[in-house]
Design an enzyme around this catalytic site. Structure first.
Site, PDB file in Angstrom:
ATOM      1  N   ASP A  34       0.835  -1.215   0.000  1.00  0.00           N
ATOM      2  CA  ASP A  34       0.000   0.000   0.000  1.00  0.00           C
ATOM      3  C   ASP A  34       0.866   1.261   0.000  1.00  0.00           C
ATOM      4  O   ASP A  34       0.676   2.167   0.812  1.00  0.00           O
ATOM      5  CB  ASP A  34      -0.919   0.017   1.225  1.00  0.00           C
ATOM      6  N   ASN A  74     -18.134  -5.814  -0.138  1.00  0.00           N
ATOM      7  CA  ASN A  74     -17.205  -5.478   0.936  1.00  0.00           C
ATOM      8  C   ASN A  74     -17.007  -3.978   1.075  1.00  0.00           C
ATOM      9  O   ASN A  74     -17.195  -3.408   2.144  1.00  0.00           O
ATOM     10  CB  ASN A  74     -15.879  -6.184   0.710  1.00  0.00           C
ATOM     11  N   GLU A 106     -11.388  -0.347  -3.593  1.00  0.00           N
ATOM     12  CA  GLU A 106     -10.645   0.257  -2.483  1.00  0.00           C
ATOM     13  C   GLU A 106      -9.410   0.976  -3.027  1.00  0.00           C
ATOM     14  O   GLU A 106      -9.142   0.977  -4.228  1.00  0.00           O
ATOM     15  CB  GLU A 106     -10.239  -0.807  -1.459  1.00  0.00           C
ATOM     16  N   ARG A 148       4.466  -8.556  -0.266  1.00  0.00           N
ATOM     17  CA  ARG A 148       4.140  -7.480  -1.195  1.00  0.00           C
ATOM     18  C   ARG A 148       5.256  -6.449  -1.110  1.00  0.00           C
ATOM     19  O   ARG A 148       5.731  -6.110  -0.031  1.00  0.00           O
ATOM     20  CB  ARG A 148       2.788  -6.864  -0.833  1.00  0.00           C
ATOM     21  N   ASP A 169       4.592  -3.242 -26.189  1.00  0.00           N
ATOM     22  CA  ASP A 169       5.248  -3.553 -27.462  1.00  0.00           C
ATOM     23  C   ASP A 169       6.277  -2.488 -27.829  1.00  0.00           C
ATOM     24  O   ASP A 169       7.152  -2.727 -28.672  1.00  0.00           O
ATOM     25  CB  ASP A 169       4.223  -3.661 -28.589  1.00  0.00           C
TER      26      ASP A 169
END
Length: 482
Positions: free
Chosen positions: A49, A188, A225, A323, A381
């Site tokens: 995050d 959610n 989110e 992450r 590309d």
């Protein structure tokens, strides 16, 4: 009359000689307003995050979720790459009991009216899923050493799961965007927007801008989110993250005119497809929860995001600590919309190469043949990593962004994109000396390693390595890195 006729004939002859010999200077494309920037990924391991803020003091300030979910950290550096090794300082630690005692998530740092503010989400010790949005206020020029005060919770319409607050200004008005569970919906979180009375208080009725309804927004969880905003050409673009935080995590985007009433949901248009998603080709999975910053020279918009370097996760993704924070350049299409391309491979970020004399055309591969073309889609590309030359020191090779291990090489003096077969011949054919632009020293030209005097040039929009003799040839062999 005779004098005018002679002048006209002379002009025609000069023009004809110019065309035949190429002596005249060909029209040049402008040096790009947004020149190339190069970074090395990942920028920070085990930091999710991510949020990067470039301040008027010339420094970048970086904060992110730590895998322990227990504190807020900051880094400071004068360059984006410098954040990777900058000292990390803990500016705030979770409460030992009560609210703000668990799941410290998604901090963002902003400078508003002479003070620093950090927005973050947190649960409570007695209910870790009672996630709410909170604000810290910092006094002092350097947020790493500032005095921080808790300003409390950001109150919204409902006392429900809410997180990922971000703030931005359009036409002098400050807004807060965030994600929250609407109790009237079977999902959610949805995205909301409101004006701000001060840095920790919204005003007016929040507008619901987007709810997860599309197939790619509802994998694992029904989620919208992590809103983030970038402005360009009179438009406001709001990216957001969707689906579960595994390899299905991706970015969607909303668009509005900067002159519209942003608190009116009708002002926003939602894209039907993700704008940034996992890539098997580059081994990048679950890119999301982004923020935006600018390059050191202020000329390029930079996408900051997290992802993982592997697809399969053991157990709950929330408990996977890997992450990591990554950055890459944002490109802008002819219609003024952003093109994020694909999450690029680890290592040095790729560049694009625009033709010096064919305005708007970039080197790209198409069915493995190299050419110059405008409005390239997909973006990747036309992206190449400039890496150390396969055949020798002091040289470079151009590796495809979306076909790692494939390089531009000449074969019978035609330029193709081919996989490195490990032979000395391939290495030599795919290696170039990088020179100052032959038609414009602000640009670049690439001289063949194994055929000195032959350069990478376009002819009838296809790429070759050829000897050059005219000004047009030299312009055909000159490019600008973007």
């Amino acid at each position: 009359m005779r004098r005018n006729a002679v002048r006209l004939l002379t002009a025609v002859l000069i023009a004809l000689v110019t065309v035949l010999t190429g002596v005249g200077a060909p029209a040049q494309a402008a040096v790009p307003e947004s020149p190339a920037v190069t970074y090395t990924n990942p920028l920070a391991e085990k930091r999710a995050d991510p949020h990067v803020f470039k301040h008027t003091d010339g420094s970048y300030y970086f904060t992110a979720t730590v895998p322990e979910y227990d504190r807020i950290v900051l880094r400071r550096a004068t360059t984006l790459q410098g954040l990777s090794t900058a000292q990390e300082v803990t500016i705030w630690t979770k409460h030992t009991s009560g609210i703000m005692g668990a799941h410290i998530w998604a901090p963002e740092i902003h400078f508003i009216d002479g003070k620093w503010y950090v927005y973050f989400a947190a649960g409570a010790t007695n209910d870790v899923w009672a996630i709410r949005m909170y604000v810290l206020e910092g006094t002092g020029s350097n947020p790493l050493t500032a005095t921080w005060t808790e300003k409390g919770q950001i109150r919204t319409t409902w006392e429900t799961f809410s997180l990922d607050a971000t703030t931005f200004v359009v036409n002098g008005v400050r807004y807060l965007a965030w994600a929250q569970r609407n109790p009237a919906e079977d999902n959610n979180t949805s995205l909301f927007l409101a004006r701000m009375a001060n840095p920790w208080t919204i005003t007016g009725t929040p507008a619901e801008l987007s709810r997860p309804t599309l197939s790619w927004e509802t994998i694992g969880y029904k989620v919208n989110e992590g809103p983030a905003v970038v402005q360009h050409g009179g438009k406001v673009f709001m990216t957001y993250s969707a689906s579960a935080t595994d390899a299905n995590y991706c970015l969607g985007m909303l668009t509005a005119s900067a002159s519209a009433d942003l608190t009116d949901p009708a002002s926003w248009t939602k894209g039907t497809q993700p704008v940034f998603r996992s890539s098997d080709a580059t081994s990048q999975y679950g890119p999301g929860h982004n923020s935006f910053t600018v390059s050191e020279d202020g000329k390029s918009d930079i996408l900051v995001y997290h992802d993982r370097g592997y697809k399969d996760i053991s157990g709950d993704p929330l408990n996977d600590p890997n992450r990591r924070t990554r950055v890459q350049k944002v490109y802008w299409k002819a219609d003024g919309t952003p093109d994020f391309g694909i999450p690029v491979a680890d290592g040095v970020t790729p560049q694009r190469f625009s033709s010096d004399n064919a305005a708007g055309r970039f080197i790209r591969h198409w069915e493995y043949r190299a050419r110059v073309e405008a409005n390239v889609s997909p973006l990747a590309d036309s992206q190449f990593r400039v890496v150390p030359g396969l055949a020798g020191s002091g040289t470079v090779s151009l590796e495809s962004a979306n076909f790692p291990g494939y390089y531009l090489r000449h074969k019978n003096f035609e330029v193709w994109l081919e996989k490195n077969d490990g032979t000395a011949r391939f290495a030599s054919d795919a290696t170039f000396h990088r020179r100052a632009g032959l038609a414009d020293p602000a640009g670049l030209s690439y001289e063949s390693y194994n055929y000195p005097g032959r350069y990478l040039r376009h002819y009838d929009h296809l790429l070759y390595v050829q000897a050059l003799s005219t000004a047009t040839d030299r312009a055909d062999a000159t490019y600008h890195a973007q």
